[in-house]
Design a protein around this motif. Structure first.
Motif, PDB file in Angstrom:
ATOM      1  N   LEU B   9       0.873  -1.161   0.000  1.00 19.51           N
ATOM      2  CA  LEU B   9       0.000   0.000   0.000  1.00 19.51           C
ATOM      3  C   LEU B   9       0.914   1.216   0.000  1.00 19.51           C
ATOM      4  O   LEU B   9       2.111   1.112   0.205  1.00 19.51           O
ATOM      5  N   ASN B  10       0.292   2.354  -0.228  1.00 23.07           N
ATOM      6  CA  ASN B  10       1.148   3.525  -0.387  1.00 23.07           C
ATOM      7  C   ASN B  10       1.633   4.060   0.950  1.00 23.07           C
ATOM      8  O   ASN B  10       2.482   4.910   1.003  1.00 23.07           O
ATOM      9  N   ARG B  11       1.062   3.561   2.003  1.00 20.67           N
ATOM     10  CA  ARG B  11       1.405   4.143   3.293  1.00 20.67           C
ATOM     11  C   ARG B  11       1.245   3.051   4.335  1.00 20.67           C
ATOM     12  O   ARG B  11       0.242   2.363   4.364  1.00 20.67           O
ATOM     13  N   VAL B  12       2.225   2.873   5.153  1.00 18.64           N
ATOM     14  CA  VAL B  12       2.062   1.940   6.252  1.00 18.64           C
ATOM     15  C   VAL B  12       1.924   2.746   7.526  1.00 18.64           C
ATOM     16  O   VAL B  12       2.089   3.971   7.520  1.00 18.64           O
ATOM     17  N   ALA B  13       1.582   2.065   8.560  1.00 22.94           N
ATOM     18  CA  ALA B  13       1.127   2.778   9.751  1.00 22.94           C
ATOM     19  C   ALA B  13       2.219   2.922  10.799  1.00 22.94           C
ATOM     20  O   ALA B  13       1.948   3.108  11.966  1.00 22.94           O
ATOM     21  N   ASP B  14       3.466   2.880  10.342  1.00 17.65           N
ATOM     22  CA  ASP B  14       4.578   2.957  11.296  1.00 17.65           C
ATOM     23  C   ASP B  14       4.445   4.120  12.271  1.00 17.65           C
ATOM     24  O   ASP B  14       4.718   4.002  13.452  1.00 17.65           O
ATOM     25  N   GLU B  15       3.998   5.250  11.704  1.00 16.42           N
ATOM     26  CA  GLU B  15       3.997   6.450  12.545  1.00 16.42           C
ATOM     27  C   GLU B  15       2.898   6.416  13.610  1.00 16.42           C
ATOM     28  O   GLU B  15       2.968   7.141  14.579  1.00 16.42           O
ATOM     29  N   MET B  16       1.889   5.611  13.405  1.00 14.14           N
ATOM     30  CA  MET B  16       0.783   5.537  14.370  1.00 14.14           C
ATOM     31  C   MET B  16       0.323   4.088  14.488  1.00 14.14           C
ATOM     32  O   MET B  16      -0.758   3.745  14.042  1.00 14.14           O
ATOM     33  N   GLY B  69       3.362  -0.798  -7.423  1.00 11.85           N
ATOM     34  CA  GLY B  69       2.782   0.293  -8.205  1.00 11.85           C
ATOM     35  C   GLY B  69       1.319   0.122  -8.530  1.00 11.85           C
ATOM     36  O   GLY B  69       0.677   1.030  -9.068  1.00 11.85           O
ATOM     37  N   ILE B  70       0.768  -1.032  -8.198  1.00 11.12           N
ATOM     38  CA  ILE B  70      -0.640  -1.252  -8.548  1.00 11.12           C
ATOM     39  C   ILE B  70      -1.522  -0.412  -7.621  1.00 11.12           C
ATOM     40  O   ILE B  70      -1.204  -0.209  -6.453  1.00 11.12           O
ATOM     41  N   GLU B  71      -2.618   0.107  -8.174  1.00 14.91           N
ATOM     42  CA  GLU B  71      -3.529   0.960  -7.413  1.00 14.91           C
ATOM     43  C   GLU B  71      -4.967   0.503  -7.660  1.00 14.91           C
ATOM     44  O   GLU B  71      -5.266  -0.054  -8.718  1.00 14.91           O
ATOM     45  N   PRO B  72      -5.862   0.757  -6.718  1.00 15.59           N
ATOM     46  CA  PRO B  72      -7.258   0.398  -6.951  1.00 15.59           C
ATOM     47  C   PRO B  72      -7.945   1.405  -7.878  1.00 15.59           C
ATOM     48  O   PRO B  72      -7.718   2.605  -7.764  1.00 15.59           O
ATOM     49  N   VAL B  73      -8.754   0.901  -8.770  1.00 12.86           N
ATOM     50  CA  VAL B  73      -9.551   1.715  -9.688  1.00 12.86           C
ATOM     51  C   VAL B  73     -11.013   1.695  -9.248  1.00 12.86           C
ATOM     52  O   VAL B  73     -11.698   2.707  -9.296  1.00 12.86           O
ATOM     53  N   ALA B  74     -11.496   0.531  -8.835  1.00 13.31           N
ATOM     54  CA  ALA B  74     -12.908   0.394  -8.458  1.00 13.31           C
ATOM     55  C   ALA B  74     -13.063  -0.729  -7.448  1.00 13.31           C
ATOM     56  O   ALA B  74     -12.313  -1.710  -7.474  1.00 13.31           O
ATOM     57  N   LEU B  75     -14.037  -0.550  -6.598  1.00 12.58           N
ATOM     58  CA  LEU B  75     -14.338  -1.529  -5.546  1.00 12.58           C
ATOM     59  C   LEU B  75     -15.846  -1.589  -5.407  1.00 12.58           C
ATOM     60  O   LEU B  75     -16.489  -0.546  -5.259  1.00 12.58           O
ATOM     61  N   ALA B 123      -5.135  -1.542 -11.166  1.00 16.82           N
ATOM     62  CA  ALA B 123      -4.416  -1.217 -12.405  1.00 16.82           C
ATOM     63  C   ALA B 123      -3.074  -0.577 -12.121  1.00 16.82           C
ATOM     64  O   ALA B 123      -2.868   0.042 -11.069  1.00 16.82           O
ATOM     65  N   LEU B 124      -2.183  -0.758 -13.057  1.00 19.87           N
ATOM     66  CA  LEU B 124      -0.965   0.038 -13.133  1.00 19.87           C
ATOM     67  C   LEU B 124      -1.332   1.227 -14.011  1.00 19.87           C
ATOM     68  O   LEU B 124      -1.465   1.080 -15.229  1.00 19.87           O
ATOM     69  N   ARG B 125      -1.564   2.353 -13.397  1.00 16.71           N
ATOM     70  CA  ARG B 125      -2.049   3.527 -14.136  1.00 16.71           C
ATOM     71  C   ARG B 125      -0.870   4.383 -14.591  1.00 16.71           C
ATOM     72  O   ARG B 125       0.095   4.556 -13.861  1.00 16.71           O
ATOM     73  N   HIS B 232     -10.225   7.927  -7.929  1.00 18.60           N
ATOM     74  CA  HIS B 232      -9.618   8.839  -8.898  1.00 18.60           C
ATOM     75  C   HIS B 232      -8.251   9.322  -8.415  1.00 18.60           C
ATOM     76  O   HIS B 232      -7.445   9.795  -9.209  1.00 18.60           O
ATOM     77  N   ALA B 233      -7.997   9.229  -7.129  1.00 28.70           N
ATOM     78  CA  ALA B 233      -6.733   9.707  -6.552  1.00 28.70           C
ATOM     79  C   ALA B 233      -5.591   8.774  -6.920  1.00 28.70           C
ATOM     80  O   ALA B 233      -5.761   7.555  -7.000  1.00 28.70           O
ATOM     81  N   SER B 234      -4.428   9.361  -7.111  1.00 24.81           N
ATOM     82  CA  SER B 234      -3.201   8.584  -7.244  1.00 24.81           C
ATOM     83  C   SER B 234      -2.559   8.462  -5.864  1.00 24.81           C
ATOM     84  O   SER B 234      -2.927   9.179  -4.922  1.00 24.81           O
TER      85      SER B 234
END
Lengths: 285, 285
Positions: B9-16, B69-75, B123-125, B232-234
């Motif tokens: 994922l783009n962010r892990v929760a290390d900081e919290m 690099g894969i990201e969600p497009v739809a769920l 997708a790899l956008r 829609h967010a990257s």
């Protein structure tokens, strides 16, 4: 077993056994409970058939073998690969069958690969308070609007009568310098006319031309990757609609990084909202 | 195996590490490839946990073990039954893995029953032309709007900071004679603040109070049966958003025969549209 007469949809095709839509969604069921159909040449698009008939075939399989009176509430179709000409098989699995709400998962196969999946919410809906917040725009009647000429064009285009009130598709030789509105308003109906049912309503949710073409003015490789339909019409609403054209209003929120969205409303007689639908569409560049 | 650090994922929760959202979506994977988690008490709603964390847990399972690099497009999440307190298991299956687009099916189980299903498009956008058609409404900044008091209320309500700009939830002792607008505009953020990622964005799509309550003025037994999120967010957009509140705009098209719909937009910094979402919600009467 032929399913045309055997499944509890609100309308069977007795009156028009040869309508191409009925052929497109015709399924047989084998002894193992698997459904079989064929990718409809009459609805062929650039690569594979029009996504609307794929959605309708998946919905038909989900609606078969269900209790009397059950209606679709929601359908999400994921288009995994372009269908090849020829046979497909559909597997249906009930994820959960509650007292009034059922969740069904559906997969469409060609050979050893999944070409589409769907999840379907079905329900026995009862009368409750009702409140239609959205209102149909004021538009000229369908017979006052010119039909899009589709003779000699892609087969699926010839299966619908499109009458654009606003936002027609006007192909350009070069992309617009300033990207345009994604909105269209249009009357649409099956060609030849066919009484509306849940299957053709699901298919109608995919008839809106790729919004990326509209905003850019040019065609690029593109395809719907996922479509969600929310059904607001009752079986009685569909019967009241008959074969009259529906009004579609369609727009998009945003396009970026290979994907654009689409949101549309399908309106029936007396401004009744029959269905709402969203999709995400891939485009190459 | 703990997944907190191991999935792309783009962010892990290390900081919290102890943020309740991270606990809610924490999953382990067993040797058979099955994921395991627990229905989060910290996000408990009336019957079962808040649907947003269920959506996020399903998305987390779908995003694990995917290429960089894969990201969600739809769920699309289908809520089949209320989760009971305690453990759940998640099965993930790839329906189709194309060059740039992947279709994944996910099921959440408790005991021998499915409690939720999801389909996820990944997708790899790549960078393309972009065109945000929709514009964020002009609203006062979040710190100029009062927070909804949630102390002592349902646990999930306490996990978000709600700041209603328009269309607050004002419970009535009797249903309105004239049904009201379904629209709300509100700033929302995780409480305590947490940097936005795709999981919390999915959960935020389900924070809008049941629209049937808004239009009627009273609460009735109700629950989301299906929710679709279009991302829609990257990853870069999410990083730019950080822990700042997002603006939600939410409305409905129609309510009838036990079901109402909902459509919402989630806006980030500089009016960037991060996600759009629709759902169908069951209500009793």
């Amino acid at each position: 077993m032929r399913l045309r007469q055997s499944i509890p949809l609100n309308r069977v095709a007795d009156e028009m056994p040869d309508h191409p839509f009925d052929t497109a969604v015709a399924l047989t069921r084998d002894d193992a409970g698997r459904y079989h159909g064929s990718a409809p040449q009459a609805y062929w698009n650039m690569a594979g058939p029009f996504g609307g008939t794929t959605a309708a075939a998946l919905l038909r399989a989900a609606l078969s073998d269900q209790p009397e009176g059950i209606e679709p509430v929601a359908l999400t179709v994921n288009y995994c690969a372009a269908l090849a000409p020829g046979a497909f098989a559909i597997d249906v699995r009930t994820a959960r069958a509650g007292k009034s709400v059922r969740h069904v998962g559906v997969e469409m196969w060609q050979g050893d690969g999944i070409v589409a999946t769907a999840s379907v919410v079905l329900a026995l809906r009862r009368d409750t308070w009702a409140h239609q917040v959205a209102t149909m725009p004021e538009v000229p009647p369908s017979d006052a609007v010119a039909s899009l000429p589709t003779d000699g064009r892609l087969p699926w285009l010839q299966r619908y009568d499109f009458r654009f009130v606003r936002g027609p598709w006007r192909p350009q030789t070069q992309a617009y310098d300033t990207l345009q509105s994604a909105h269209s308003t249009l009357w649409v109906s099956d060609k030849p006319p066919r009484p509306l049912d849940f299957l053709s309503l699901a298919a109608l949710c995919d008839v809106f031309f790729v919004r990326a073409f509209h905003v850019r003015g040019t065609m690029v490789p593109a395809g719907t990757v996922t479509m969600t339909v929310h059904f607001h019409a009752s079986t009685a609403d569909l019967a009241a609609q008959g074969a009259a054209p529906v009004l579609g209003t369609v727009d998009a929120h945003t396009f970026s990084r290979n994907f654009g969205d689409q949101i549309a409303q399908v309106w029936g007689r007396n401004g009744r909202l029959l269905a709402t639908t969203t999709q995400m569409t891939w485009f190459k560049q």
